[in-house]
Design an enzyme around this catalytic site. Structure first.
Site, PDB file in Angstrom:
ATOM      1  N   PHE B  13      63.198  52.347  47.012  1.00  0.00           N
ATOM      2  CA  PHE B  13      64.157  53.418  46.713  1.00  0.00           C
ATOM      3  C   PHE B  13      64.128  53.793  45.230  1.00  0.00           C
ATOM      4  O   PHE B  13      63.788  52.977  44.378  1.00  0.00           O
ATOM      5  CB  PHE B  13      65.582  52.974  47.086  1.00  0.00           C
ATOM      6  CG  PHE B  13      65.783  52.740  48.558  1.00  0.00           C
ATOM      7  CD1 PHE B  13      65.841  53.808  49.445  1.00  0.00           C
ATOM      8  CD2 PHE B  13      65.906  51.452  49.066  1.00  0.00           C
ATOM      9  CE1 PHE B  13      66.017  53.602  50.807  1.00  0.00           C
ATOM     10  CE2 PHE B  13      66.082  51.231  50.426  1.00  0.00           C
ATOM     11  CZ  PHE B  13      66.135  52.309  51.307  1.00  0.00           C
ATOM     12  N   CYS B  14      64.543  55.019  44.942  1.00  0.00           N
ATOM     13  CA  CYS B  14      64.654  55.526  43.573  1.00  0.00           C
ATOM     14  C   CYS B  14      65.566  54.620  42.755  1.00  0.00           C
ATOM     15  O   CYS B  14      66.623  54.232  43.255  1.00  0.00           O
ATOM     16  CB  CYS B  14      65.229  56.941  43.609  1.00  0.00           C
ATOM     17  SG  CYS B  14      65.654  57.625  42.008  1.00  0.00           S
ATOM     18  N   PRO B  15      65.257  54.277  41.514  1.00  0.00           N
ATOM     19  CA  PRO B  15      64.092  54.695  40.731  1.00  0.00           C
ATOM     20  C   PRO B  15      62.949  53.684  40.772  1.00  0.00           C
ATOM     21  O   PRO B  15      62.169  53.610  39.826  1.00  0.00           O
ATOM     22  CB  PRO B  15      64.677  54.796  39.325  1.00  0.00           C
ATOM     23  CG  PRO B  15      65.671  53.670  39.271  1.00  0.00           C
ATOM     24  CD  PRO B  15      66.233  53.549  40.664  1.00  0.00           C
TER      25      PRO B  15
END
Lengths: 132, 76
Positions: B13-15
């Site tokens: 998942f981001c980041p």
């Protein structure tokens, strides 16, 4: 032109706020921008080294799904941002005093020391301030 | 001779993908390239934006099957 520093005051233990703050801090710190974080009030409890994983954080609208989907751990993101970028973390001296905690109670290798609110606010006049 | 490294950050998942890219670039030489694979759609815009801001070069990007890819050349 140099990007002005980013100052973050973390006061909530709410997982959503902790998640977003750690994302902003880590990305900011690796983007040629100094990030300075002041951890106060309930938020300091997330940095208690005697806790681990999801037990660090308070409930929030997204907490259950963050746990279920193994979203990045905020403490690990702060650690990564500090390792790869320009980031400092300061523990609120008032809260440590009230809790009767020493700096040795906090996650190791993450904090740069204790600081009072007056000094942090004074420093923050040179940049952009966000609060969570 | 320059090197190209592929980092498979699919499922992160981001980041996460950006941070993995940065960690890899730190260990590489100027002129080397990193290709990051990601299932996070935001990576396709975030990574080129980051590269432009800090002075690296995006040499390729796009969508392939079920993921996005961005290739960044270390420029400093």
């Amino acid at each position: 032109m140099t990007t002005p520093p980013l100052y973050i005051i973390l006061s909530s233990l709410d997982r959503d706020k902790m998640q977003l703050a750690s994302m902003i801090a880590s990305v900011g710190a690796v983007s040629d921008r100094a990030v300075h974080i002041f951890v106060s009030m309930g938020a300091i409890k997330a940095f208690d080294k005697t806790l681990s994983g999801n037990e660090r954080y308070g409930d929030s609208p997204m907490n259950a799904v963050f746990c279920e989907r193994n979203a990045p751990d905020p403490i690990e993101m702060f650690t990564q941002g500090k390792m790869l970028g320009d980031m400092t973390l300061w523990a609120c001296s008032m809260v440590l005093d009230v809790l009767e905690w020493g700096e040795d109670r906090l996650v190791e290798g993450l904090f740069d020391g204790q600081m009072g609110l007056t000094k942090f606010l004074s420093d923050a006049e040179s940049g952009q301030l966000l609060t969570f | 001779m320059s090197e190209r490294k592929v980092i498979d950050a699919r499922g992160s998942f981001c980041p996460g993908p950006l941070m993995e890219l940065i960690a890899a670039l730190k260990l590489m030489q100027v002129g080397d390239e990193v290709e990051i694979l990601s299932t996070d759609q935001g990576t396709a815009k975030d990574v080129p934006e980051w590269a432009a801001k800090v002075g690296h070069e995006t040499v390729d990007s796009g969508e392939k099957d079920d993921h996005w890819f961005v290739v960044v050349r270390k420029a400093k």
